[in-house]
Design an enzyme around this catalytic site. Structure first.
Site, PDB file in Angstrom:
ATOM      1  N   PRO A  25       0.743   9.429  -2.733  1.00  0.00           N
ATOM      2  CA  PRO A  25       2.170   9.643  -2.439  1.00  0.00           C
ATOM      3  C   PRO A  25       2.696   8.598  -1.462  1.00  0.00           C
ATOM      4  O   PRO A  25       1.977   8.145  -0.570  1.00  0.00           O
ATOM      5  CB  PRO A  25       2.198  11.040  -1.804  1.00  0.00           C
ATOM      6  CG  PRO A  25       0.939  11.695  -2.241  1.00  0.00           C
ATOM      7  CD  PRO A  25      -0.081  10.598  -2.365  1.00  0.00           C
ATOM      8  N   LYS A  26       3.947   8.210  -1.649  1.00  0.00           N
ATOM      9  CA  LYS A  26       4.630   7.342  -0.686  1.00  0.00           C
ATOM     10  C   LYS A  26       5.383   8.246   0.272  1.00  0.00           C
ATOM     11  O   LYS A  26       6.386   8.846  -0.077  1.00  0.00           O
ATOM     12  CB  LYS A  26       5.583   6.380  -1.391  1.00  0.00           C
ATOM     13  CG  LYS A  26       6.250   5.381  -0.438  1.00  0.00           C
ATOM     14  CD  LYS A  26       7.183   4.437  -1.174  1.00  0.00           C
ATOM     15  CE  LYS A  26       7.725   3.362  -0.229  1.00  0.00           C
ATOM     16  NZ  LYS A  26       8.474   3.933   0.905  1.00  0.00           N
ATOM     17  N   TRP A  27       4.881   8.338   1.486  1.00  0.00           N
ATOM     18  CA  TRP A  27       5.456   9.264   2.462  1.00  0.00           C
ATOM     19  C   TRP A  27       6.744   8.713   3.059  1.00  0.00           C
ATOM     20  O   TRP A  27       6.863   7.520   3.318  1.00  0.00           O
ATOM     21  CB  TRP A  27       4.434   9.552   3.564  1.00  0.00           C
ATOM     22  CG  TRP A  27       3.207  10.183   3.003  1.00  0.00           C
ATOM     23  CD1 TRP A  27       2.007   9.581   2.742  1.00  0.00           C
ATOM     24  CD2 TRP A  27       3.070  11.529   2.575  1.00  0.00           C
ATOM     25  NE1 TRP A  27       1.133  10.467   2.190  1.00  0.00           N
ATOM     26  CE2 TRP A  27       1.752  11.680   2.068  1.00  0.00           C
ATOM     27  CE3 TRP A  27       3.915  12.634   2.563  1.00  0.00           C
ATOM     28  CZ2 TRP A  27       1.277  12.882   1.568  1.00  0.00           C
ATOM     29  CZ3 TRP A  27       3.437  13.836   2.071  1.00  0.00           C
ATOM     30  CH2 TRP A  27       2.138  13.958   1.578  1.00  0.00           C
TER      31      TRP A  27
END
Length: 333
Positions: A25-27
């Site tokens: 995931p790209k936080w």
């Protein structure tokens, strides 16, 4: 031990389909390189500036870990109420230490790990990602807690697609890295896929371009639960600017925005915030956006098309997809 410039990503439209990739995931937080060398702890932003004074609770947490020397790559995030708040991160960038300490106590930050670049006397940046990830997982198993989280990963493209679909805007996208590659400081050696969404918005006003008598931006509004039209963002004017400006000027009259309006109290306010023209509710624009913070589009949106088939009252705030909620975060972890 010196801070390492973070490896960056280039935007692509779709996830790769071949083998050999790691997806994560790209936080939606502050990217950060965390460095500890004995009694010294530093948090370095992508721009190379120190963040340690703004997140003293994270610095103290890293100082308390058993390993005395390490370099970590990760993301600072803050849960507030029932969501992760990017706005709360921005509030930390305050000049007064007393204010920072209060915010650190009221809304403590967490550090989301996704790479380990050095541990003890061993530099790991030259190792392939597959090796670094195994070492990071052992590091987190030994030292992780509620403030030190481990970002999930997968090598299955279907799982990464599911993250994009199920989060519904909770995440900022998916990051893709080669399993067999070393860490490449400062290079765009990763890929990122962002989930873009659309919303139908009332054009509640416009601003003239600086120094010109033509439209510079369309001001977008959505109706809230209170029945009022709230300013939620802007987009560049589409098409022929002279023709559009004439069309907009013919509509200049209240109501404009009946709820939150440009120039109201917010971190978006500027010296030009009050310099805008209110419009009758006749123009509906479908726009593309990426992220929402505090019920506003964080970045400029992209105009897609006019929607003459839509009534203004159909343009509601529920179209926006908000921040990541802790229950979703727990599901991912």
């Amino acid at each position: 031990m010196d801070a390492i410039a973070p490896m960056e990503a280039k935007l692509v439209e779709a996830l790769p389909e071949d083998e050999g990739w790691q997806f994560e995931p790209k936080w939606d937080g502050f990217r950060c390189i965390a460095l500890r060398d004995g009694g010294k702890v530093e948090l370095i932003s992508k721009s190379g500036k120190s963040l340690a004074r703004y997140f003293p609770e994270v610095a103290a947490m890293l100082q308390s870990l058993t390993p005395k020397r390490f370099i970590l790559d990760g993301e600072l995030i803050i849960p507030v109420g029932d969501c992760l708040s990017f706005e709360a991160l921005q509030l930390r960038l305050h000049p007064a230490e007393s204010r920072i300490r209060k915010l650190a106590n009221d809304t403590p930050a967490q550090f989301m790990l996704f790479d380990l670049l050095a541990l003890g006397d061993e530099m790991l940046a030259a190792e392939p990602l597959s090796v670094r990830r195994q070492t990071l997982e052992r590091f987190h198993a030994a030292h992780g807690d509620a403030a030190l989280l481990l970002s999930p990963t997968t090598v299955e493209r279907a799982q990464a697609d599911a993250w994009l679909a199920r989060t519904g805007g909770a995440l900022d996208g998916v990051i893709v890295k080669r399993l067999d590659e070393p860490y490449r400081p400062g290079e765009r050696a990763m890929l990122k896929v962002k989930q873009l969404r659309t919303a139908d918005c009332v054009v509640g006003g416009f601003r003239y371009a600086s120094g010109k008598k033509e439209a510079g931006s369309l001001l977008l509004g959505l109706f809230g639960e209170d029945g009022k039209l709230h300013h939620v963002g802007f987009c560049p004017p589409p098409g022929d600017k002279a023709e559009l400006t004439a069309r907009l000027e013919a509509l200049v009259e209240p109501p404009g925005f009946t709820g939150d309006a440009p120039g109201g109290p917010s971190r978006w306010s500027t010296e030009r915030s009050g310099d805008w023209q209110p419009l009758r509710w006749e123009l509906i624009a479908e726009v593309k956006y990426d992220q929402v913070t505090g019920r506003r589009f964080r970045h400029a949106t992209r105009f897609l098309r006019w929607r003459p088939d839509k009534a203004p009252e159909q343009c509601r705030i529920e179209q926006q997809v908000g921040e990541l909620r802790p229950a979703e975060l727990a599901g991912l972890l």
